[in-house]
Every structure is written in structure tokens, then in C-alpha cells.
Design a protein around this motif. Structure first.
Motif, short mmCIF file in Angstrom:
data_model
loop_
_atom_site.label_atom_id
_atom_site.label_comp_id
_atom_site.label_asym_id
_atom_site.label_seq_id
_atom_site.Cartn_x
_atom_site.Cartn_y
_atom_site.Cartn_z
N ASP A 84 3.81 0.34 16.28
CA ASP A 84 4.99 0.96 15.70
C ASP A 84 4.64 2.21 14.88
O ASP A 84 5.15 2.43 13.78
CB ASP A 84 5.73 -0.05 14.81
CG ASP A 84 7.12 0.43 14.39
OD1 ASP A 84 7.71 1.24 15.13
OD2 ASP A 84 7.60 0.01 13.32
N MET A 85 3.75 3.04 15.46
CA MET A 85 3.37 4.29 14.78
C MET A 85 3.59 5.51 15.66
O MET A 85 3.14 6.61 15.32
CB MET A 85 1.91 4.23 14.34
CG MET A 85 1.64 3.31 13.16
SD MET A 85 2.41 3.89 11.62
CE MET A 85 1.38 5.30 11.22
N SER A 142 0.56 5.72 3.91
CA SER A 142 0.42 4.60 2.98
C SER A 142 -0.71 3.68 3.47
O SER A 142 -1.22 3.82 4.59
CB SER A 142 1.72 3.80 2.91
OG SER A 142 1.95 3.12 4.14
N GLY A 143 -1.10 2.73 2.62
CA GLY A 143 -2.15 1.79 3.01
C GLY A 143 -1.79 0.99 4.25
O GLY A 143 -2.62 0.79 5.13
N GLY A 144 -0.54 0.54 4.32
CA GLY A 144 -0.11 -0.23 5.48
C GLY A 144 -0.07 0.60 6.75
O GLY A 144 -0.44 0.13 7.82
N GLU A 145 0.36 1.85 6.62
CA GLU A 145 0.38 2.74 7.79
C GLU A 145 -1.04 3.03 8.28
O GLU A 145 -1.29 3.05 9.49
CB GLU A 145 1.11 4.03 7.43
CG GLU A 145 2.61 3.85 7.25
CD GLU A 145 3.27 5.01 6.54
OE1 GLU A 145 4.52 5.08 6.54
OE2 GLU A 145 2.56 5.87 5.96
N ARG A 146 -1.96 3.21 7.36
CA ARG A 146 -3.35 3.44 7.76
C ARG A 146 -3.91 2.23 8.50
O ARG A 146 -4.64 2.37 9.47
CB ARG A 146 -4.21 3.75 6.53
CG ARG A 146 -3.90 5.08 5.87
CD ARG A 146 -4.84 5.37 4.72
NE ARG A 146 -4.49 6.62 4.04
CZ ARG A 146 -5.25 7.21 3.14
NH1 ARG A 146 -6.40 6.67 2.80
NH2 ARG A 146 -4.86 8.35 2.58
N GLN A 147 -3.57 1.05 8.00
CA GLN A 147 -4.06 -0.16 8.66
C GLN A 147 -3.55 -0.25 10.10
O GLN A 147 -4.30 -0.60 11.01
CB GLN A 147 -3.62 -1.39 7.87
CG GLN A 147 -4.24 -2.70 8.33
CD GLN A 147 -5.69 -2.83 7.89
OE1 GLN A 147 -6.34 -1.85 7.55
NE2 GLN A 147 -6.19 -4.05 7.89
N ARG A 148 -2.30 0.09 10.32
CA ARG A 148 -1.74 0.05 11.66
C ARG A 148 -2.40 1.09 12.57
O ARG A 148 -2.62 0.85 13.76
CB ARG A 148 -0.22 0.24 11.61
CG ARG A 148 0.51 -1.02 11.17
CD ARG A 148 1.80 -0.74 10.42
NE ARG A 148 2.73 0.06 11.19
CZ ARG A 148 3.76 0.73 10.66
NH1 ARG A 148 3.94 0.70 9.35
NH2 ARG A 148 4.57 1.40 11.42
N HIS A 169 -2.24 -5.11 3.25
CA HIS A 169 -1.41 -3.91 3.00
C HIS A 169 -0.16 -3.84 3.89
O HIS A 169 0.64 -2.92 3.73
CB HIS A 169 -2.21 -2.61 3.20
CG HIS A 169 -3.52 -2.58 2.47
ND1 HIS A 169 -3.60 -2.67 1.11
CD2 HIS A 169 -4.80 -2.47 2.93
CE1 HIS A 169 -4.88 -2.61 0.74
NE2 HIS A 169 -5.61 -2.49 1.82
N LEU A 170 0.00 -4.76 4.83
CA LEU A 170 1.16 -4.69 5.72
C LEU A 170 2.34 -5.46 5.13
O LEU A 170 2.16 -6.53 4.54
CB LEU A 170 0.83 -5.28 7.10
CG LEU A 170 -0.26 -4.59 7.92
CD1 LEU A 170 -0.35 -5.23 9.30
CD2 LEU A 170 0.00 -3.10 8.05
#
Length: 254
Positions: A127-128, A140-146, A168-169
Motif C-alpha cells: 500500500d505504498m 514516517s516510521g511506519g511508511e519506511r517499514q512498509r 511502527h505500523l
């Protein structure tokens, strides 16, 4: 693809972090790795990925010792999603994910439309896709993880190692990423803090003080006695009223 560890040991500055770890993850299995903080989960995953060399023992990929393989061959088979993998470079989301194709590129095999399609699909899977042109440092941290997970998916590994990938998600993306991982037709080892998420794995292993102290089916390993002894919590199992699956409820043992 089968992944095995035989008598693995690892230490830093003379301090043992892993001792005599033996395990096998069969082709297509999802193996959950659980344990308290500092129990050795990250160290084990890095050894299995070939990023660190064991002080003793060996890692095998389909019965072949990892130390006999070239790094390129390892990278074409195994992908690791680490907890932290930051960069100071001003690169876009697409450029980060495109790094997953590096092990397959050469002078005789340059970037192609197939690589474009693989990267695009990996971004959709996490979902990116709508953030393809965003710069890394703005995420953000969650976006980086994805994005890290997308990079690993773009690598099209036969073995996927994930070190607490839901950190972080938000809850929606936690559930979607875990569901995606479970559906992949590959061998997966995933380190998890949430023991209810671990219950969804085919098999799990429990780490404590650098040792793999138990492994097997989740319902056989995550017993009340094990949870009290290793995690310091009391637990009881209840049936989810929505889907009937078993879930655990916890309270401190002190």
C-alpha cells in the motif's frame, strides 16, 4: 527452499549472544520466532541471512552450507527486513524498492521492464504505490517499514526473514502485512512480539538467553507454563467470538 541452522553460536567482544541453536524451516513454512527482548532473535536472523558469520556451527540452504555460496547467490535466495535500516541519501521510495533487484542485475542482464513491473507490484502489495516519488526522509516510521518490506518483496526471495516487521505500523497495516506474508508461496521466518500473531504461524520457536529453548506447533509451545517461565506472564486461551480462533489473554505473573 529449506533453511537450517546447526549448532549456531555467536558472540560479540567475548559475550555469547547465541549458543547451540538448531532449527529447520521446511519449504513453504511460516516460522514464528518469539522471545523476550535481548533473547537473540535479531542475532539469529542476521546469521541466517548471511550478514554475520557464526562463531561456530553453520547455516544450510537446501542442505548446502551457506559459507560455500557466493554472496550474490545468497542475495538471490534470501531477503531480510531489519528493524532499522536508515539512510541519509536523498532517494525516493521507488529507488529504495528498486534496490531489491540489485542481485539480479549485471552487464549481461541490465534493468528491464520486468524489473519495473516487479517493483510496482511490491509497492502495491504494501500500500505504498501512491508514494512512489516521495523522498525517504519525509516518510514516517511506519511508511519506511512498509517500503523496506516492499524492497524485500522486489527481491523475489525464496526465503524471507523479517525482524519484527509490524513495529511502527498501525493496526490496519499490521494485519495486511501479516496476511500478505502468510500468503507468500515461500519459506518465511518472522520475529514477533505479539504472541497472538505468532499463533497464526505454522510453527514457532522460543528464544531465551541466546538459546532456542522450544519449537513446534504454536498451541503446543505457547503453554501457560512456558509463558509464565519465559515471558513472566499468566495467560489463558479463549475463543474469538467472531471467527472461533483461539486467542490468548495475559496478565503479569507478579
Amino acid at each position: 527452499m529449506r533453511l537450517s541452522a546447526e549448532k549456531l553460536a555467536w558472540s560479540v567482544h567475548g559475550t555469547p549472544l547465541l549458543t547451540d541453536v538448531n532449527l529447520t524451516v521446511e519449504p513453504g513454512q511460516t516460522f514464528g520466532l518469539v522471545g523476550p527482548n535481548g533473547s537473540g532473535k535479531t542475532s539469529l536472523l542476521r546469521l541466517l541471512a548471511g550478514l554475520n558469520k557464526p562463531k561456530a556451527g553453520r547455516v544450510l540452504i537446501d542442505h548446502q552450507p551457506m559459507h560455500t555460496l557466493k554472496q550474490r547467490a545468497i542475495a538471490q535466495s534470501i531477503a531480510l527486513v531489519e528493524q532499522q535500516a536508515d539512510t541519509t541519501d536523498r532517494i525516493t521510495v521507488r529507488q529504495v524498492v528498486s534496490l531489491g533487484r540489485t542481485p539480479f542485475l549485471s552487464a549481461l542482464r541490465p534493468w528491464s521492464k520486468d524489473d519495473d513491473a516487479i517493483v510496482a507490484q511490491a509497492l502495491r502489495d504494501v500500500d505504498m504505490a501512491h508514494m512512489t516519488d516521495r523522498l525517504w526522509h519525509t516518510l514516517s516510521g511506519g511508511e519506511r517499514q512498509r517500503v523496506h518490506i516492499a524492497r524485500a518483496l522486489a527481491q523475489q526471495p525464496k526465503i524471507l526473514l523479517l525482524d519484527e516487521p509490524t513495529n511502527h505500523l498501525d493496526i490496519r497495516h499490521q494485519l495486511s502485512i501479516l496476511e500478505l506474508v502468510r500468503q507468500l508461496p515461500i519459506t518465511v521466518m518472522i520475529s514477533l512480539h505479539d504472541l497472538n500473531h505468532a499463533m497464526e504461524c505454522d510453527r514457532i520457536g522460543v528464544m531465551d538467553n541466546g538459546r532456542l529453548i522450544d519449537s513446534g506447533l504454536p498451541q503446543e509451545v505457547l503453554t501457560a507454563a512456558r509463558l509464565r517461565q519465559t515471558f513472566g506472564v499468566h495467560a489463558h486461551v479463549v475463543d474469538d467470538p467472531v471467527d472461533g480462533k483461539q486467542i490468548m489473554r495475559f496478565r503479569n505473573s507478579v
